[in-house]
Motif scaffolding. Structure first.
Motif: not given
Length: 635
Positions: A143-145, A203-212, A305-311, A318-321
């Motif tokens: 998905s990153m590419f 855990l930092l990525v999960i925190l980022f996913i939840v907040i955003l 998860l990544a695709d949801a941010f892309y869309r 999405g790249f961070i996730v």
């Protein structure tokens, strides 16, 4: 040390010389590992194993195809089921702080055959788990590419629409497993600080996913226009729970690492509880924001998860996730491929599996044959099978293992404890034993003996009321009650799952059958509770036994029955293959069947788990041949 025996230093030098000459033909695991893991180490080990795999593997697939937005309820129920099983693991990990996990637990409480079946089942868990993680790893990397890898494969290799198989052969997933297996076979070890680093990133990525994710949330995605909160109903929630159990299997790593814990009696139960709480919170929050960001029916199950941010237009997010998921799944994949050959090695060292898997490379100290063979098998499954079929297959094996561990707790609690044998003329005293197989590591810590009635006997206070049960031999009534409890739990599960659909019972028949089986289930628990148990104040023990293990068994059975019949068919084929291996090879080569009477000069002692964990090792030698025992080497 006994007189006439070589010193430890000379033995060590001799072993070094032999290692230079040829590979070890019958190597075994060390009798004890260095106790270096703190509660924090064990907690992060469990968090990394749970959050790093299921979060990126399960959430999208279960939400889209099984439960819808109600996947968060599926994770909640799965967390409760896992907690009940985790309490059983915690007691075993504190009582028997040795490597081996469910295989060892079953061996010491239920015997060789059941231990083999659970060990064979654990192999399946690791194989399917590794394939599922690699498949998700591939999806997130692709998905990153912009899915260029999938598009290239479908264009130049082709795609197919075959049940159980993926839409295209995932060469990237297979290649990842082969590469990881190569690293593991070279002796690579994931150290605790590396695990801390990857767990912190996850855990930092999960925190980022939840907040955003909550910032981008759209409650309309749970509305009736999009299918509602639970589009598949209660049945979908329970079916999703069976699949979501894979998300919490990481706590098994904590129990398997108990031999290396600094204080297993305290740190193992505490680490299991904390890591389960963190993982459950992370799964529920992430699944909530995922299904609020985009409609559940439009999720990409391979990289949700990544695709949801892309869309939503946040490609950088999405790249961070995707990058965080890859880091987390790297740790999980290496852990699975590192643990898999150790279980194979444990069974082979006990003689239950082919001896080639019991050989350890003299330089890398790694069971290379098991690593490469099962790495290839895992890569083959990742190449062909789709993610959903892998997850259902894994769920059945996990639930069955949980059921056996919970049953083993009940067996262990009512098992008669044997006091240490008194030294006799032919047995001058307890000697330090030589561990010759994996199952020989069975000496529990803090063995105590009290004046209470033996476990398995009717409690004295209840004898005036239940005297008719007191006429049987100790343990006989417990055995029958346990069998009735298991049979009634299976019947309750069948009524709950199939009563209204497959069985087509009338409403009154459904209620009557459910009531009768529930009464039998409760009566069997009361009979079990009326008998004396083993009580150990110095170790962690599950409260309310047999109630909590019985509830775990009942919930596991209900969840197993929710899985598709094809999953049962595939699992039955795997089980039949295991039985063929056991009766064709294991039963004839097991250590129990190959015990030999010691010769006049033998100093080889082996423990085999027959009736109790509190067995001690005694020398069986003529009095004239008995060496003098140094008190410093007594167990």
């Amino acid at each position: 040390m006994a007189r006439g025996l070589p010193s430890m230093a000379s033995l060590a030098r001799l072993c070094q010389k032999l290692n230079r000459l040829k590979p070890l033909e019958d190597s075994t695991m060390e009798t004890s590992l260095r106790r270096c893991l703190s509660t924090l180490d064990l907690t992060l080990l469990g968090v990394g194993g749970m959050v790093g795999s299921g979060l990126y593997v399960l959430t999208g697939a279960v939400a889209k195809d099984v439960a819808g937005p109600a996947v968060l309820l599926s994770f909640g129920v799965a967390a409760v089921a896992s907690l009940l099983a985790a309490l059983c693991y915690a007691e075993f990990g504190a009582r028997v702080p040795r490597t081996g996990s469910a295989y060892l637990f079953t061996y010491v409480s239920m015997g060789e055959l059941w231990a083999f079946l659970i060990g064979w089942n654990v192999l399946l868990e690791y194989i399917i788990g590794g394939a599922a993680v690699a498949r998700a790893w591939s999806g997130y990397l692709d998905s990153m590419f912009s899915h260029s890898v999938r598009n290239f494969t479908e264009t130049h290799v082709g795609s197919w629409q075959v049940p159980l198989l993926g839409h295209y052969p995932d060469f990237l997933a297979a290649g990842i497993i082969l590469l990881a297996s190569a690293f593991v076979s070279c002796g690579a070890r994931v150290s605790s600080w590396l695990n801390h680093t990857f767990s912190a990133i996850s855990l930092l990525v999960i925190l980022f996913i939840v907040i955003l994710g909550f910032i981008l949330a759209q409650p309309h995605n749970w509305s009736a226009e999009e299918g509602g909160f639970a589009p598949f109903g209660f049945s979908g929630v329970m079916a999703g729970t069976a699949s979501c159990l894979y998300a919490f299997v990481g706590f098994d790593v904590i129990a398997a690492s108990s031999e290396e814990a600094q204080n297993p009696r305290r740190s193992v139960p505490l680490a299991i509880a904390i890591s389960l709480a963190i993982a459950a919170g992370a799964y529920i929050l992430v699944s909530t924001v995922l299904t609020l960001m985009v409609p559940w029916h439009s999720l990409d199950p391979d990289s949700a998860l990544a695709d949801a941010f892309y869309r939503r237009g946040y490609r950088w997010a999405g790249f961070i996730v995707a990058a965080g998921s890859i880091c987390a799944m790297n740790t999980v994949l290496l852990s699975l491929l590192f643990s898999l050959p150790r279980i194979v090695y444990a069974m082979a060292a006990d003689g239950l599996f082919f001896q080639v898997f019991a050989r350890v490379h003299p330089r890398t100290q790694v069971p290379v044959a098991g690593t490469l063979a099962f790495g290839l098998l895992t890569a083959f499954l990742a190449l062909l099978l789709d993610l959903e079929s892998l997850l259902q297959f894994l769920a059945l094996g996990t639930l069955l293992t949980y059921t056996f561990v919970a049953t083993s707790i009940i067996v262990l609690r009512f098992q008669k404890s044997s006091p240490p044998s008194s030294p006799g003329p032919a047995s001058p005293g307890p000697l330090t034993k030589q561990h010759s197989s994996f199952s020989d590591h069975l000496q529990p810590e803090g063995t105590t003996h009290t004046s209470l009635p033996e476990p398995g006997e009717l409690q004295p206070a209840l004898r005036p009321y239940l005297g008719f049960l007191d006429g049987y031999s100790p343990g006989a009534v417990v055995t029958w009650a346990l069998g009735v409890m298991l049979a009634s739990a299976i019947t309750i599960g069948c009524v709950l799952v199939f009563g209204n659909s497959t069985l087509h019972l009338p409403h009154w028949g459904y209620i009557l059958l459910l009531l009768l089986t529930s009464v039998v289930f409760l009566l069997s628990l009361l009979v079990l509770g009326a008998h004396q148990q083993q009580y150990r104040e110095d170790l962690f023990q599950i409260p309310m036994v047999p109630l909590i293990p019985a509830l775990s068994i009942l919930l596991n059975i209900c969840l197993m029955l929710k899985l598709s019949y094809l999953t049962w068919v595939r699992f039955s084929i795997w089980l039949l293959m295991g039985l063929a291996v056991y009766f064709g090879y294991g039963i004839r080569h097991s250590k129990e069947n190959q015990r030999e009477l010691p010769g006049p000069n033998s100093t080889h002692y082996v423990v085999f788990p027959r009736g109790s964990l509190e067995e001690t090792v005694q020398a069986v030698q003529p009095p004239s041949q008995a060496p003098t025992q140094d008190p410093g080497h007594m167990e």
